[in-house]
Write a protein that holds these residues in place. Structure first.
Motif, PDB file in Angstrom:
ATOM      1  N   UNK A 215       0.833  -1.460  -0.112  1.00  0.00           N
ATOM      2  CA  UNK A 215      -0.112  -0.015  -0.058  1.00  0.00           C
ATOM      3  C   UNK A 215       0.757   1.296   0.091  1.00  0.00           C
ATOM      4  N   UNK A 216       2.080   1.325   0.643  1.00  0.00           N
ATOM      5  CA  UNK A 216       2.835   2.501   0.629  1.00  0.00           C
ATOM      6  C   UNK A 216       3.241   3.038  -0.567  1.00  0.00           C
ATOM      7  N   UNK A 217       3.163   2.015  -1.427  1.00  0.00           N
ATOM      8  CA  UNK A 217       3.911   2.393  -2.825  1.00  0.00           C
ATOM      9  C   UNK A 217       3.316   3.375  -3.751  1.00  0.00           C
ATOM     10  N   UNK A 218       1.812   3.580  -3.239  1.00  0.00           N
ATOM     11  CA  UNK A 218       1.067   4.621  -4.007  1.00  0.00           C
ATOM     12  C   UNK A 218       0.012   4.914  -3.449  1.00  0.00           C
ATOM     13  N   UNK A 219      -0.614   6.056  -3.557  1.00  0.00           N
ATOM     14  CA  UNK A 219      -2.006   6.464  -3.089  1.00  0.00           C
ATOM     15  C   UNK A 219      -3.007   5.387  -3.624  1.00  0.00           C
ATOM     16  N   UNK A 220      -2.560   5.301  -4.801  1.00  0.00           N
ATOM     17  CA  UNK A 220      -3.657   4.356  -5.729  1.00  0.00           C
ATOM     18  C   UNK A 220      -3.871   2.883  -5.381  1.00  0.00           C
ATOM     19  N   UNK A 221      -2.726   2.668  -4.410  1.00  0.00           N
ATOM     20  CA  UNK A 221      -2.942   1.023  -3.984  1.00  0.00           C
ATOM     21  C   UNK A 221      -3.699   0.917  -2.535  1.00  0.00           C
ATOM     22  N   UNK A 222      -4.851   0.193  -2.469  1.00  0.00           N
ATOM     23  CA  UNK A 222      -5.474   0.310  -1.297  1.00  0.00           C
ATOM     24  C   UNK A 222      -5.558  -1.417  -0.908  1.00  0.00           C
ATOM     25  N   UNK A 223      -5.497  -1.599   0.509  1.00  0.00           N
ATOM     26  CA  UNK A 223      -5.431  -2.976   0.924  1.00  0.00           C
ATOM     27  C   UNK A 223      -6.659  -3.382   1.513  1.00  0.00           C
ATOM     28  N   UNK A 224      -7.136  -4.522   1.264  1.00  0.00           N
ATOM     29  CA  UNK A 224      -8.254  -5.133   2.257  1.00  0.00           C
ATOM     30  C   UNK A 224      -7.949  -6.645   2.487  1.00  0.00           C
ATOM     31  N   UNK A 225      -7.955  -6.812   3.835  1.00  0.00           N
ATOM     32  CA  UNK A 225      -7.596  -8.250   4.051  1.00  0.00           C
ATOM     33  C   UNK A 225      -8.823  -9.043   3.869  1.00  0.00           C
ATOM     34  N   UNK A 226      -8.521 -10.370   3.165  1.00  0.00           N
ATOM     35  CA  UNK A 226      -9.704 -11.330   3.132  1.00  0.00           C
ATOM     36  C   UNK A 226      -9.135 -12.708   3.102  1.00  0.00           C
ATOM     37  N   UNK A 227      -9.997 -13.472   3.763  1.00  0.00           N
ATOM     38  CA  UNK A 227      -9.553 -15.129   3.714  1.00  0.00           C
ATOM     39  C   UNK A 227     -10.849 -15.580   2.926  1.00  0.00           C
ATOM     40  N   UNK A 228     -10.475 -16.034   1.583  1.00  0.00           N
ATOM     41  CA  UNK A 228     -11.633 -16.608   0.727  1.00  0.00           C
ATOM     42  C   UNK A 228     -12.375 -17.751   1.306  1.00  0.00           C
ATOM     43  N   UNK A 229     -11.658 -18.558   2.167  1.00  0.00           N
ATOM     44  CA  UNK A 229     -12.364 -19.632   2.734  1.00  0.00           C
ATOM     45  C   UNK A 229     -13.109 -19.251   4.043  1.00  0.00           C
ATOM     46  N   UNK A 230     -13.401 -17.948   4.069  1.00  0.00           N
ATOM     47  CA  UNK A 230     -14.035 -17.543   5.496  1.00  0.00           C
ATOM     48  C   UNK A 230     -15.628 -17.757   5.251  1.00  0.00           C
ATOM     49  N   UNK A 231     -15.979 -18.248   4.203  1.00  0.00           N
ATOM     50  CA  UNK A 231     -17.643 -18.562   4.190  1.00  0.00           C
ATOM     51  C   UNK A 231     -18.388 -17.560   3.426  1.00  0.00           C
TER      52      UNK A 231
END
Ligand SMILES: NC(=O)c1ccc[n+]([C@@H]2O[C@H](COP(=O)([O-])OP(=O)(O)OC[C@H]3O[C@@H](n4cnc5c(N)ncnc54)[C@H](OP(=O)(O)O)[C@@H]3O)[C@@H](O)[C@H]2O)c1
Length: 208
Positions: free
Chosen positions: A47-63
């Motif tokens: 994310x700190x590489x650019x203001x246009x990169x945003x992070x969202x944590x997800x575990x796709x096995x979460x249901x």
């Protein structure tokens, strides 16, 4: 895809997804890129590489409830979202001729990660893309499959089957959406050395 304004890459903390996220970020159209995956420290590095990169944590096995929350979070915070790349994937080696060695929990996780979670996420993101389509705007659903979904790699039998299933789904989705502006673009990457192959074995091709 060159015109996409906001691209979500699920599975962007490593390998092909990470490389795609950074390459898409560098497009002249300057899209926002949302990077997603389980490892927060990898998102924090990106994310700190650019203001246009945003992070969202997800575990796709979460249901499905967790994936609903994820899709709602993304579409609420990034209403311009017009592309999703599904790069999350895992691969396990199974010896079918030794059934006593088969860990069915591992198989189920592989199935959910590579296939059913993608169906679930497509179901949740599609209304956003159909709304864009009604306004005459294109959007992109990008499943990453594999040539092993066409010709199976017997050493990764369930992985190959999940990719065959995702390939089949991509074709049906493409056909059902043909009269909309929602584009389905399946990617078949070539063999890429990545963390996908790190786990228990080396590919036969790398053994020499
Ligand atoms: N490498 C190849 O040769 C090759 C060839 C053909 C197709 N592919 C396909 O290309 C895609 C990317 O592969 P890759 O080689 O880049 O693999 P990789 O380096 O192992 O990256 C896999 C990505 O998937 C994410 N992921 C795994 N489980 C997840 C989960 N439960 N929830 C959320 N994210 C999860 C990982 O993030 P976290 O661990 O941080 O969650 C990581 O970002 C996969 O679908 C793979 O099947 C790869």
């Amino acid at each position: 895809m060159n015109d996409a304004k906001c691209v979500l890459v699920v599975g962007a903390t490593a390998g092909i997804g990470r490389a795609l996220a950074l390459a898409i970020h560098d497009l002249p159209s300057k899209p926002t890129v949302i990077v997603a995956g389980r490892r927060q420290e990898r998102l924090d590095e990106l994310c700190p590489k650019s203001e246009r990169i945003k992070g969202v944590q997800v575990d796709v096995t979460g249901g499905k409830d967790s994936l609903k929350e994820f899709s709602t979070h993304v579409t609420t915070h990034y209403p311009e979202l017009d592309a999703v790349i599904f790069s999350s994937g895992i691969q396990h080696l199974f010896k079918l001729e030794e059934p006593e060695t088969i860990d069915l929990d591992l198989f189920e996780t592989e199935l959910v990660t590579n296939y059913t979670s993608v169906i679930t996420m497509i179901t949740y993101f599609l209304p956003q893309f159909l709304k864009l389509s009604e306004k005459g705007r294109p959007s992109f659903i990008v499943p990453i499959t594999s040539v092993l979904g066409i010709v199976p790699g017997p050493w990764v039998p369930y992985y190959s089957a999940t990719k065959a299933a995702l390939h089949s789904l991509s074709l049906s989705l493409h056909t059902q959406l043909k009269d909309t502006q929602v584009n389905v673009m399946e990617i078949f990457p070539p063999l890429v050395e990545s963390e996908l192959h790190d786990r228990k074995f080396k590919l036969p091709i790398f053994n020499d």
